[in-house]
Design an enzyme around this catalytic site. Structure first.
Site: not given
Ligand SMILES: *Cc1c(COP(=O)(O)O)cnc(C)c1O
Ligand code: SF4
Length: 403
Positions: A89-90, A93, A102, A106, A109, A111, A270, A307, A314
């Protein structure tokens, strides 16, 4: 891992489940499986239904409620995915989801469409494809290995993945995102640490959400990681009924510093499906930062981020400290409410430093559009793609055929 609590019956043996809770529990597991490590379960106060540890671990019927604004993939991680398991995305990175397993699942979560789906590592060939993408995308200098939880992988499997990323010359740093030190700290063995330290510069970000998670066991796990030379950060999630209180965050963050863990982010919860009951207002996060900044060590003050739904990434949201400005002065306030004036210098223009020539100009130089194109480029405005005004203008320019 094998002893994790995964069924309502097992849970009923250690906790008093309220009437109907056991049956609703079976229903809510359809959206995200349950798995609680014996260690994390031991931190639950069995007599307290509002226990912050319990709320993060034990499913409730509320998870089955889908709010009209809930989204399956609120952060568009799948949309920005060039190969399965990687989100780019960025500009410089990416994140790599190396497993959907996991230590504990959680309940908050974000995701949850992914985590725990198969409770297994990602197949080797897919990991290979992710690494290949990073290798042919030289602008990626920072790879965040996450999941699921990468530290649920065995030492060898993890070593193999980290080695293959390290073998890419354009990758400068590797980061690991893990909740293992909070939910299964005994996984942080000396042998795991000796694997990790082979791949420096390596950073590890943890997720502690409540001071009650900072046990002697968790402290030992963090010590081992820090002693392996790994800088540790913490990413908390702001959760209603768990930690939505500035005093809890002050205790959490100052205690984390004692464990050599630097609070990095607090995430606004989220819009993922079935977690609306965990969401607070954004204002609560701003309030927490307000109560931290100035009142305690700056090292204990993380960045509060939202986010952006739709994949914008973010966005930091912080208290406002700039009260007003003139061309001569900026009026600021401090954490106590004291107002002060900063007088601008008479000559307040920065001039291009010769030595940055060629870096600041042009493509591939860290120029990524957006506000930069307003500041440095020729653009005088940025507009949404679909403006009615723009559509009218186009209609005028190209009259409908046959008109
Ligand atoms: C959070 C995230 C990152 C890392 O973000 P930083 O602000 O550099 O810690 C990179 N890619 C994705 C898709 C993210 O959600
Ligand atoms: S937040 Fe989601 S991905 Fe992260 S440790 Fe918990 S269950 Fe796993």
């Amino acid at each position: 891992m094998q002893s994790r609590i995964t069924t309502a019956d097992e849970l009923g043996r250690i906790l008093t489940l309220s009437r109907g809770e056991a049956s609703t529990l079976r229903k809510s597991l359809n959206s995200l499986r349950m798995a609680i490590t014996p260690y994390f379960a031991s931190l639950i106060d069995p007599g307290d239904p509002a226990c912050p540890i319990r709320r993060q671990a034990v499913p409730t019927l509320k998870e089955t409620l889908i709010a009209s604004t809930d989204l399956l993939d609120p952060l568009h991680e799948d949309v920005d995915s060039p190969v399965p398991g990687l989100t780019h995305r960025y500009p410089d990175r990416c994140i790599m989801l190396v497993t959907d397993q996991c230590g504990m699942y959680c309940r908050h979560c974000t995701r949850r469409r992914f985590a725990g789906q198969t409770d297994t590592p990602r197949p080797r060939d897919q990991i290979r494809a992710c690494v290949d993408y990073i290798a042919r995308t030289p602008e990626i200098r920072d790879v965040l290995v996450t999941g699921g939880d990468p530290l649920t992988l065995g030492d060898e499997a993890l070593d193999e993945i980290l080695s293959s990323i390290r073998a890419i010359p354009t990758v400068e740093i590797i980061r690991i995102g893990t909740r293992v030190p909070a939910v299964m700290p005994m996984r942080v063995t000396e042998s795991l640490c000796s694997v990790l330290k082979r791949h420096h510069p390596l950073w590890v970000n943890l997720q502690f959400n409540h001071p009650e998670e900072l046990t002697p066991e968790a402290e030992r796990a963090c010590s081992r990681l820090a002693d392996a030379g790994i800088p540790l950060g913490n990413q908390s999630v702001l959760l209603k009924g768990v930690n939505d209180c500035p005093y809890i965050f002050r205790e959490l963050n100052t205690k984390l510093l004692k464990m050599r863990v630097r609070p990095y982010y607090i995430y606004q919860c989220d819009l993922s499906r079935g977690i609306e009951h965990f969401r607070t207002s954004i204002g609560k996060g701003v309030e927490i930062i307000e109560y931290l900044r100035g009142h305690t060590s700056g090292l204990a003050v993380p960045t509060f981020v939202v986010d952006a739904p739709g994949g914008g990434g973010k966005i930091p949201v912080m208290p406002n400290y700039v009260i007003s400005r003139s061309d001569r002065k900026t009026i600021l306030r401090n954490y106590e409410g004291v107002l002060c004036a900063y007088t601008e210098p008479d000559d307040n223009r920065s001039r291009c430093l010769e030595r940055c020539r060629g870096i600041c100009a042009g493509e591939g130089s860290g120029f990524h559009g957006g506000l930069q194109s307003l500041f440095e480029g020729n653009a005088v405005s940025i507009e949404p793609k679909d403006l009615p005004r723009e559509r009218r203008r186009q209609a005028r320019a190209a009259p409908a055929e046959g008109a």
